[in-house]
Design a protein around this motif. Structure first.
Motif, short mmCIF file in Angstrom:
data_model
loop_
_atom_site.label_atom_id
_atom_site.label_comp_id
_atom_site.label_asym_id
_atom_site.label_seq_id
_atom_site.Cartn_x
_atom_site.Cartn_y
_atom_site.Cartn_z
N PRO A 170 -14.16 -14.92 5.38
CA PRO A 170 -15.18 -13.95 5.50
C PRO A 170 -16.47 -14.56 5.58
CG PRO A 170 -14.51 -14.17 3.17
CD PRO A 170 -13.60 -14.90 4.11
N SER A 171 -17.62 -13.61 6.45
CA SER A 171 -18.84 -14.35 6.54
C SER A 171 -19.61 -15.10 5.55
CB SER A 171 -19.75 -13.16 7.24
OG SER A 171 -19.79 -12.38 6.40
N TRP A 172 -19.51 -14.40 4.33
CA TRP A 172 -20.31 -14.75 3.17
C TRP A 172 -19.88 -16.29 2.69
CZ3 TRP A 172 -18.79 -16.09 -1.78
CH2 TRP A 172 -17.30 -15.83 -2.24
N LEU A 173 -18.55 -16.64 2.87
CA LEU A 173 -18.08 -17.93 2.71
C LEU A 173 -18.43 -18.88 3.57
CD1 LEU A 173 -14.48 -17.38 1.24
CD2 LEU A 173 -16.19 -18.20 0.01
N VAL A 177 -20.48 -22.08 2.98
CA VAL A 177 -20.21 -23.62 3.37
C VAL A 177 -20.97 -24.28 4.26
CG1 VAL A 177 -18.80 -23.02 5.28
CG2 VAL A 177 -17.97 -24.90 3.89
N THR A 178 -21.66 -23.46 5.01
CA THR A 178 -22.77 -23.96 5.86
C THR A 178 -23.78 -24.49 5.29
OG1 THR A 178 -21.97 -22.47 7.80
CG2 THR A 178 -24.27 -23.56 7.99
N GLU A 179 -24.30 -23.80 4.34
CA GLU A 179 -25.38 -23.92 3.30
C GLU A 179 -25.06 -25.32 2.76
OE1 GLU A 179 -26.17 -20.73 0.95
OE2 GLU A 179 -27.14 -19.72 2.60
N CYS A 197 -11.23 -18.44 -2.98
CA CYS A 197 -12.03 -17.12 -2.78
C CYS A 197 -11.87 -16.50 -1.69
CB CYS A 197 -13.52 -17.43 -2.98
SG CYS A 197 -14.24 -18.16 -4.47
N ALA A 198 -11.34 -17.21 -0.63
CA ALA A 198 -10.97 -16.31 0.51
C ALA A 198 -9.63 -15.69 0.52
CB ALA A 198 -10.70 -17.26 1.81
N TYR A 199 -8.58 -16.34 -0.17
CA TYR A 199 -7.44 -15.75 -0.29
C TYR A 199 -7.50 -14.70 -1.38
CZ TYR A 199 -4.55 -19.07 2.50
OH TYR A 199 -4.09 -19.56 3.70
N ALA A 200 -8.54 -14.56 -2.36
CA ALA A 200 -8.55 -13.78 -3.27
C ALA A 200 -8.70 -12.11 -3.03
CB ALA A 200 -9.62 -14.21 -4.50
N GLU A 201 -9.42 -12.22 -1.68
CA GLU A 201 -9.78 -10.77 -0.82
C GLU A 201 -10.69 -10.25 -1.78
OE1 GLU A 201 -6.32 -8.94 0.17
OE2 GLU A 201 -5.74 -10.15 1.47
N LEU A 202 -11.86 -10.72 -2.15
CA LEU A 202 -12.95 -10.36 -3.08
C LEU A 202 -13.69 -9.30 -2.46
CD1 LEU A 202 -14.57 -13.56 -4.46
CD2 LEU A 202 -12.58 -12.34 -5.58
N SER A 203 -13.99 -8.26 -3.36
CA SER A 203 -14.84 -7.16 -2.80
C SER A 203 -16.20 -7.52 -2.82
CB SER A 203 -14.77 -5.85 -4.03
OG SER A 203 -15.42 -6.30 -5.13
N PRO A 204 -17.13 -6.77 -2.04
CA PRO A 204 -18.60 -7.31 -1.80
C PRO A 204 -19.15 -7.74 -3.14
CG PRO A 204 -18.11 -5.52 -0.59
CD PRO A 204 -16.80 -5.59 -1.22
N ALA A 205 -19.05 -6.92 -4.26
CA ALA A 205 -19.76 -7.00 -5.57
C ALA A 205 -19.12 -8.64 -6.06
CB ALA A 205 -19.32 -6.04 -6.49
N GLN A 206 -17.70 -8.54 -5.88
CA GLN A 206 -17.25 -9.77 -6.54
C GLN A 206 -17.30 -10.91 -5.64
OE1 GLN A 206 -12.90 -8.38 -6.11
NE2 GLN A 206 -12.90 -7.73 -8.12
N ALA A 207 -17.66 -10.90 -4.42
CA ALA A 207 -18.21 -12.06 -3.45
C ALA A 207 -19.65 -12.51 -3.96
CB ALA A 207 -18.26 -11.46 -2.14
N ARG A 208 -20.36 -11.51 -4.27
CA ARG A 208 -21.72 -11.60 -4.75
C ARG A 208 -21.60 -12.63 -6.01
NH1 ARG A 208 -22.67 -6.66 -2.81
NH2 ARG A 208 -22.67 -5.61 -4.91
N MET A 209 -20.74 -12.21 -7.03
CA MET A 209 -20.74 -12.93 -8.13
C MET A 209 -20.03 -14.27 -7.95
SD MET A 209 -18.45 -12.03 -11.64
CE MET A 209 -19.62 -11.16 -12.42
N ALA A 210 -19.08 -14.18 -7.11
CA ALA A 210 -18.58 -15.61 -6.68
C ALA A 210 -19.62 -16.69 -6.23
CB ALA A 210 -17.39 -15.52 -5.53
N ARG A 211 -20.40 -15.99 -5.40
CA ARG A 211 -21.57 -17.03 -4.81
C ARG A 211 -22.50 -17.35 -5.79
NH1 ARG A 211 -24.42 -17.03 0.92
NH2 ARG A 211 -26.13 -18.31 0.41
#
Length: 257
Positions: A170-173, A177-179, A197-211
């Motif tokens: 996904p774009s957030w990942l 990785v680019t950063e 994280c990519a395989y976990a299929e995180l929701s937008p909120a979960q993705a923000r937490m992961a970041r």
């Protein structure tokens, strides 16, 4: 003359060591097509173009004895022409472009690239070298950006391969990785964590937490560790506190979707 940092020939030589698929024909044609038009003398430029064309044909068909002989003669003729012009005109005739092309045709790619930085932008030369690597699933745009920013070829090419391999992320990942790559902190542990994280299929909120966890927010890491402990994941909580990035996906999944 272009004002930019010049890299030594040894720096450019690293590219050929980075891939066993390095294609000298691609580099010679790509870089030669950039150098030749910079030769100011029309007659010398035409002779250089002929030598370049024959050399590229030879490199694409190395088994042809006829092309090998013609390529050798073409380079020799160009060398002799440049030598005569140098002798007659001294410093009054600009020959650096022709000399850079000669080095390229002689297979001295590092010398050619280093000299070409006097009159070509580094990014242009970098793109020619990256194209010659013939790497599959490779993000050449990121690699060139990293190289232009001063990263070593090995690190930049590794990052380009990572992005190319995981282009489905996904774009957030991909942004993370680019950063990390631009900051010079992209290592195997980080890649493994991002892949989870990519395989976990995180929701937008979960993705923000992961970041935020990947960014090392101590308060959030502590809170997530406590939550893991409450669920009986004591070992996972300890790993997260110790900086084990592979636990990020698990911790992020704990918040509601």
């Amino acid at each position: 003359m272009i004002r930019q940092q010049r890299h030594p020939a040894s720096w450019w030589d690293q590219f050929q060591q980075a891939s066993d698929k390095f294609d000298l024909a691609i580099l010679t044609e790509s870089l030669g097509d950039e150098i030749a038009p910079k030769i100011s003398s029309p007659l010398l430029r035409r002779e250089a173009e002929i030598a370049l064309e024959v050399m590229v044909r030879h490199l694409n068909k190395p088994a042809s004895e006829e092309l090998a002989e013609r390529a050798t003669k073409g380079v020799q003729r160009l060398v002799e022409t440049v030598a005569r012009l140098q002798e007659r005109s001294g410093d009054g005739f600009e020959l650096r472009e022709a000399q850079a092309l000669i080095h390229l045709l002689e297979g001295k790619t590092g010398d050619a690239a280093s000299e070409a930085e006097e009159f070509l932008k580094s990014q242009v030369i970098l793109r020619a070298f990256v194209a010659a690597l013939r790497l599959e699933r490779f993000d050449s745009t990121l690699a060139v950006k990293l190289l232009a920013a001063g990263h070593d070829p090995a690190a930049a090419l590794h990052s380009g391969q990572v992005i190319g391999k995981y282009a489905w992320w996904p774009s957030w990942l991909l942004k993370v990785v680019t950063e990390r790559a631009m900051a010079g902190t992209l290592d195997e542990d980080t890649v493994a964590a991002l892949d989870r994280c990519a395989y976990a299929e995180l929701s937008p909120a979960q993705a923000r937490m992961a970041r935020r966890l990947l960014d090392g927010e101590e308060a959030l890491i502590d809170a997530s560790s406590v939550r893991l402990e409450a669920l009986g994941e004591v070992d996972s909580a300890e790993k997260l506190r110790k900086g084990d990035l592979t636990m990020v996906a698990l911790a992020a999944r704990l918040i509601p979707i």
